[in-house]
Design a protein around this motif. Structure first.
Motif, PDB file in Angstrom:
ATOM      1  N   LEU A  54       0.827  -1.212   0.000  1.00  0.00           N
ATOM      2  CA  LEU A  54       0.000   0.000   0.000  1.00  0.00           C
ATOM      3  C   LEU A  54       0.861   1.262   0.000  1.00  0.00           C
ATOM      4  O   LEU A  54       0.498   2.264  -0.616  1.00  0.00           O
ATOM      5  N   GLY A  55       2.004   1.207   0.665  1.00  0.00           N
ATOM      6  CA  GLY A  55       2.895   2.355   0.736  1.00  0.00           C
ATOM      7  C   GLY A  55       3.754   2.532  -0.502  1.00  0.00           C
ATOM      8  O   GLY A  55       4.503   3.493  -0.599  1.00  0.00           O
ATOM      9  N   GLY A  56       3.659   1.595  -1.443  1.00  0.00           N
ATOM     10  CA  GLY A  56       4.429   1.707  -2.671  1.00  0.00           C
ATOM     11  C   GLY A  56       5.878   1.273  -2.541  1.00  0.00           C
ATOM     12  O   GLY A  56       6.686   1.536  -3.432  1.00  0.00           O
ATOM     13  N   LEU A  57       6.213   0.616  -1.447  1.00  0.00           N
ATOM     14  CA  LEU A  57       7.591   0.179  -1.242  1.00  0.00           C
ATOM     15  C   LEU A  57       7.898  -1.113  -2.000  1.00  0.00           C
ATOM     16  O   LEU A  57       9.044  -1.354  -2.364  1.00  0.00           O
ATOM     17  N   CYS A  58       6.884  -1.925  -2.196  1.00  0.00           N
ATOM     18  CA  CYS A  58       7.038  -3.207  -2.885  1.00  0.00           C
ATOM     19  C   CYS A  58       5.885  -3.372  -3.867  1.00  0.00           C
ATOM     20  O   CYS A  58       4.799  -2.835  -3.657  1.00  0.00           O
ATOM     21  N   LYS A  59       6.125  -4.149  -4.923  1.00  0.00           N
ATOM     22  CA  LYS A  59       5.096  -4.347  -5.936  1.00  0.00           C
ATOM     23  C   LYS A  59       4.086  -5.413  -5.541  1.00  0.00           C
ATOM     24  O   LYS A  59       2.952  -5.394  -6.019  1.00  0.00           O
ATOM     25  N   SER A  60       4.501  -6.342  -4.692  1.00  0.00           N
ATOM     26  CA  SER A  60       3.602  -7.416  -4.278  1.00  0.00           C
ATOM     27  C   SER A  60       3.917  -7.822  -2.845  1.00  0.00           C
ATOM     28  O   SER A  60       4.979  -7.486  -2.306  1.00  0.00           O
ATOM     29  N   LYS A  61       3.000  -8.576  -2.248  1.00  0.00           N
ATOM     30  CA  LYS A  61       3.230  -9.056  -0.887  1.00  0.00           C
ATOM     31  C   LYS A  61       4.381 -10.054  -0.866  1.00  0.00           C
ATOM     32  O   LYS A  61       5.143 -10.114   0.095  1.00  0.00           O
ATOM     33  N   GLY A  62       4.522 -10.822  -1.942  1.00  0.00           N
ATOM     34  CA  GLY A  62       5.638 -11.757  -2.039  1.00  0.00           C
ATOM     35  C   GLY A  62       6.974 -11.029  -2.032  1.00  0.00           C
ATOM     36  O   GLY A  62       7.913 -11.449  -1.365  1.00  0.00           O
ATOM     37  N   GLU A  63       7.043  -9.940  -2.783  1.00  0.00           N
ATOM     38  CA  GLU A  63       8.263  -9.136  -2.794  1.00  0.00           C
ATOM     39  C   GLU A  63       8.518  -8.556  -1.411  1.00  0.00           C
ATOM     40  O   GLU A  63       9.665  -8.511  -0.943  1.00  0.00           O
ATOM     41  N   ALA A  64       7.452  -8.128  -0.729  1.00  0.00           N
ATOM     42  CA  ALA A  64       7.591  -7.559   0.615  1.00  0.00           C
ATOM     43  C   ALA A  64       8.122  -8.605   1.592  1.00  0.00           C
ATOM     44  O   ALA A  64       8.921  -8.286   2.475  1.00  0.00           O
ATOM     45  N   ARG A  65       7.696  -9.854   1.437  1.00  0.00           N
ATOM     46  CA  ARG A  65       8.189 -10.921   2.317  1.00  0.00           C
ATOM     47  C   ARG A  65       9.678 -11.178   2.106  1.00  0.00           C
ATOM     48  O   ARG A  65      10.389 -11.550   3.031  1.00  0.00           O
ATOM     49  N   ARG A  66      10.149 -10.990   0.870  1.00  0.00           N
ATOM     50  CA  ARG A  66      11.562 -11.242   0.547  1.00  0.00           C
ATOM     51  C   ARG A  66      12.458 -10.041   0.847  1.00  0.00           C
ATOM     52  O   ARG A  66      13.672 -10.177   0.903  1.00  0.00           O
ATOM     53  N   THR A  67      11.858  -8.872   1.015  1.00  0.00           N
ATOM     54  CA  THR A  67      12.612  -7.642   1.236  1.00  0.00           C
ATOM     55  C   THR A  67      12.836  -7.430   2.728  1.00  0.00           C
ATOM     56  O   THR A  67      11.993  -7.776   3.548  1.00  0.00           O
ATOM     57  N   THR A  68      13.966  -6.854   3.085  1.00  0.00           N
ATOM     58  CA  THR A  68      14.225  -6.499   4.478  1.00  0.00           C
ATOM     59  C   THR A  68      13.432  -5.244   4.801  1.00  0.00           C
ATOM     60  O   THR A  68      13.626  -4.201   4.193  1.00  0.00           O
ATOM     61  N   LEU A  69      12.510  -5.364   5.756  1.00  0.00           N
ATOM     62  CA  LEU A  69      11.673  -4.238   6.170  1.00  0.00           C
ATOM     63  C   LEU A  69      12.149  -3.716   7.515  1.00  0.00           C
ATOM     64  O   LEU A  69      12.627  -4.471   8.357  1.00  0.00           O
ATOM     65  N   TYR A  70      11.994  -2.405   7.695  1.00  0.00           N
ATOM     66  CA  TYR A  70      12.362  -1.747   8.947  1.00  0.00           C
ATOM     67  C   TYR A  70      11.214  -0.854   9.395  1.00  0.00           C
ATOM     68  O   TYR A  70      10.574  -0.205   8.579  1.00  0.00           O
ATOM     69  N   LEU A  71      10.977  -0.809  10.699  1.00  0.00           N
ATOM     70  CA  LEU A  71      10.088   0.170  11.311  1.00  0.00           C
ATOM     71  C   LEU A  71      10.997   1.147  12.033  1.00  0.00           C
ATOM     72  O   LEU A  71      11.661   0.771  13.006  1.00  0.00           O
TER      73      LEU A  71
END
Length: 109
Positions: A54-71
């Motif tokens: 939703l924030g435009g950081l990743c194209k898909s949820k799968g990509e978001a799972r593979r990407t290192t996320l930070y809060l």
């Protein structure tokens, strides 16, 4: 189900980081996009991987799972961690994917 809990120290650190980003002139850090999340969107999917899309950081949820996320500056160990409305109120949450993609998630009123 894991919920993210920020202690008082974490909130203070996040506030400092947000002020630094908003005060820095120019560059990527000075232009952090603000993404307003509606309560309906949060109810539909409140997982960090969904919010990264939703924030435009990743194209898909799968990509978001593979990407290192930070809060803020804290690495997220569980991408299926859930966010609640109270965490998005006020200054919101700074979500980062990798080293260069940022967005500020806030609750739309």
């Amino acid at each position: 189900v894991h919920l993210l809990h920020a202690g008082a120290e974490d909130v203070v650190e996040l506030g400092k980081l947000l002020r630094q980003l908003s005060l820095s002139g120019g560059g990527a850090a000075g232009s952090v996009p603000k993404v307003e999340i509606t309560p309906a969107q949060l109810e539909e999917d409140n997982r960090l991987c969904g919010l990264a899309v939703l924030g435009g950081l990743c194209k898909s949820k799968g990509e978001a799972r593979r990407t290192t996320l930070y809060l803020g500056d804290q690495k997220v160990e569980d991408v299926n961690a859930r966010v609640n409305a109270q965490q998005l109120e006020g200054e919101g949450l700074l979500l980062r994917a990798g080293k260069k993609k940022y967005c500020l998630l806030v609750l739309k009123r």
